[in-house]
Write a protein that holds these residues in place. Structure first.
Motif, PDB file in Angstrom:
ATOM      1  N   PHE A  23     -12.740  -5.593  -2.341  1.00 10.61           N
ATOM      2  CA  PHE A  23     -13.414  -4.407  -1.819  1.00 10.61           C
ATOM      3  C   PHE A  23     -14.579  -4.921  -0.716  1.00 10.61           C
ATOM      4  O   PHE A  23     -15.093  -5.829  -1.126  1.00 10.61           O
ATOM      5  CB  PHE A  23     -14.149  -3.584  -2.996  1.00 10.61           C
ATOM      6  N   ASP A  24     -14.578  -4.277   0.375  1.00 13.43           N
ATOM      7  CA  ASP A  24     -15.293  -4.477   1.569  1.00 13.43           C
ATOM      8  C   ASP A  24     -16.283  -3.280   2.012  1.00 13.43           C
ATOM      9  O   ASP A  24     -16.764  -3.417   2.895  1.00 13.43           O
ATOM     10  CB  ASP A  24     -14.626  -4.722   2.625  1.00 13.43           C
ATOM     11  N   GLY A  25     -16.465  -2.419   1.107  1.00 17.42           N
ATOM     12  CA  GLY A  25     -17.416  -1.253   1.414  1.00 17.42           C
ATOM     13  C   GLY A  25     -16.865   0.146   1.492  1.00 17.42           C
ATOM     14  O   GLY A  25     -15.635   0.206   1.768  1.00 17.42           O
ATOM     15  N   CYS A  26     -17.597   1.094   1.644  1.00 20.08           N
ATOM     16  CA  CYS A  26     -17.148   2.558   1.988  1.00 20.08           C
ATOM     17  C   CYS A  26     -18.089   3.286   2.408  1.00 20.08           C
ATOM     18  O   CYS A  26     -19.208   3.120   2.624  1.00 20.08           O
ATOM     19  CB  CYS A  26     -16.585   3.105   0.555  1.00 20.08           C
ATOM     20  N   VAL A  27     -17.719   4.433   3.023  1.00 21.59           N
ATOM     21  CA  VAL A  27     -18.470   5.303   3.551  1.00 21.59           C
ATOM     22  C   VAL A  27     -17.914   6.792   3.253  1.00 21.59           C
ATOM     23  O   VAL A  27     -16.643   7.071   3.044  1.00 21.59           O
ATOM     24  CB  VAL A  27     -18.642   5.160   5.323  1.00 21.59           C
ATOM     25  N   ASP A  28     -18.671   7.980   3.306  1.00 21.76           N
ATOM     26  CA  ASP A  28     -18.382   9.228   3.141  1.00 21.76           C
ATOM     27  C   ASP A  28     -17.541   9.638   4.242  1.00 21.76           C
ATOM     28  O   ASP A  28     -18.048   9.442   5.360  1.00 21.76           O
ATOM     29  CB  ASP A  28     -19.494  10.031   2.881  1.00 21.76           C
ATOM     30  N   LEU A  29     -16.574  10.785   3.816  1.00 24.21           N
ATOM     31  CA  LEU A  29     -15.821  11.368   5.178  1.00 24.21           C
ATOM     32  C   LEU A  29     -16.258  12.785   4.886  1.00 24.21           C
ATOM     33  O   LEU A  29     -16.128  13.303   3.827  1.00 24.21           O
ATOM     34  CB  LEU A  29     -14.336  11.128   4.907  1.00 24.21           C
ATOM     35  N   ILE A  30     -16.267  13.399   6.099  1.00 24.52           N
ATOM     36  CA  ILE A  30     -16.263  15.068   6.077  1.00 24.52           C
ATOM     37  C   ILE A  30     -15.181  15.630   7.096  1.00 24.52           C
ATOM     38  O   ILE A  30     -15.379  15.106   8.270  1.00 24.52           O
ATOM     39  CB  ILE A  30     -17.795  15.090   6.611  1.00 24.52           C
ATOM     40  N   GLY A  31     -14.733  16.351   6.510  1.00 29.30           N
ATOM     41  CA  GLY A  31     -13.417  17.106   7.649  1.00 29.30           C
ATOM     42  C   GLY A  31     -13.873  18.568   7.401  1.00 29.30           C
ATOM     43  O   GLY A  31     -14.628  18.850   6.679  1.00 29.30           O
ATOM     44  N   GLU A  32     -12.769  19.532   8.198  1.00 30.37           N
ATOM     45  CA  GLU A  32     -12.935  20.773   8.096  1.00 30.37           C
ATOM     46  C   GLU A  32     -12.637  21.282   6.853  1.00 30.37           C
ATOM     47  O   GLU A  32     -13.414  22.431   6.202  1.00 30.37           O
ATOM     48  CB  GLU A  32     -11.924  21.199   9.043  1.00 30.37           C
ATOM     49  N   THR A  33     -11.680  20.773   5.922  1.00 36.70           N
ATOM     50  CA  THR A  33     -11.269  21.335   4.842  1.00 36.70           C
ATOM     51  C   THR A  33     -11.335  20.523   3.659  1.00 36.70           C
ATOM     52  O   THR A  33     -11.088  20.961   2.545  1.00 36.70           O
ATOM     53  CB  THR A  33      -9.712  21.727   4.947  1.00 36.70           C
ATOM     54  N   HIS A  34     -11.330  19.312   3.889  1.00 36.40           N
ATOM     55  CA  HIS A  34     -11.622  18.045   3.017  1.00 36.40           C
ATOM     56  C   HIS A  34     -12.915  17.017   3.196  1.00 36.40           C
ATOM     57  O   HIS A  34     -13.300  17.233   4.240  1.00 36.40           O
ATOM     58  CB  HIS A  34     -10.265  17.083   3.028  1.00 36.40           C
ATOM     59  N   LEU A  35     -13.171  16.736   1.860  1.00 36.21           N
ATOM     60  CA  LEU A  35     -14.307  15.832   1.827  1.00 36.21           C
ATOM     61  C   LEU A  35     -13.599  14.320   1.452  1.00 36.21           C
ATOM     62  O   LEU A  35     -12.504  14.215   0.794  1.00 36.21           O
ATOM     63  CB  LEU A  35     -15.419  16.126   0.948  1.00 36.21           C
ATOM     64  N   GLY A  36     -14.248  13.119   1.492  1.00 33.79           N
ATOM     65  CA  GLY A  36     -13.604  12.248   0.863  1.00 33.79           C
ATOM     66  C   GLY A  36     -14.485  10.598   0.985  1.00 33.79           C
ATOM     67  O   GLY A  36     -15.763  10.868   1.618  1.00 33.79           O
ATOM     68  N   LYS A  37     -13.887   9.643   0.818  1.00 28.77           N
ATOM     69  CA  LYS A  37     -14.249   8.276   1.085  1.00 28.77           C
ATOM     70  C   LYS A  37     -13.445   7.432   1.917  1.00 28.77           C
ATOM     71  O   LYS A  37     -12.035   7.497   1.649  1.00 28.77           O
ATOM     72  CB  LYS A  37     -14.554   7.518  -0.289  1.00 28.77           C
ATOM     73  N   ASN A  38     -13.786   6.658   2.863  1.00 26.08           N
ATOM     74  CA  ASN A  38     -13.094   5.777   3.378  1.00 26.08           C
ATOM     75  C   ASN A  38     -13.552   4.228   2.793  1.00 26.08           C
ATOM     76  O   ASN A  38     -14.922   4.123   2.653  1.00 26.08           O
ATOM     77  CB  ASN A  38     -13.623   5.541   5.099  1.00 26.08           C
TER      78      ASN A  38
END
Length: 112
Positions: free
Chosen positions: A86-101
């Motif tokens: 694992f090398d890290g992650c950040v939050d994702l925000i889109g128009e219809t979805h949220l998530g993690k990179n």
């Protein structure tokens, strides 16, 4: 490598797509290999390949069940149990979805 990642994600019952999603469901993953490097080089011969992978996990906005599950942690766990670091992650925000990179890396030794 692409099929290996796909099969790992499939093992936890999540829809996975390489580079782009063609069917945005309540939850899905888009993954890609953003870098591939020769490593363990001796006398100009590479003995291994280092792969750098990004996995984007998305869940539909407003779906509290998926938001509360922290499913990205399950993805992180299954990738690590299959030899990826694992090398890290950040939050994702889109128009219809949220998530993690999430970024991972893995060294694969070349076959003779």
């Amino acid at each position: 490598m692409r099929s290996k990642i796909f099969n790992i994600l499939k093992s936890i019952n999540i829809n996975a797509y390489y580079q782009e999603c063609t069917n945005k469901t309540d939850e899905y993953v888009v993954y890609s290999i953003y870098q591939e490097k020769d490593t363990e080089v001796a006398e100009n011969i590479s003995n291994a390949t280092m792969y750098y992978i990004t996995i984007n996990y998305f869940y539909k906005k407003g779906n509290r069940l998926l938001a509360d599950k922290d499913r990205y942690k399950e993805i992180k766990k299954v990738m690590k149990s299959n030899g990826f670091k694992f090398d890290g992650c950040v939050d994702l925000i889109g128009e219809t979805h949220l998530g993690k990179n999430m970024d991972f890396k893995v060294k694969i030794w070349n076959e003779d």
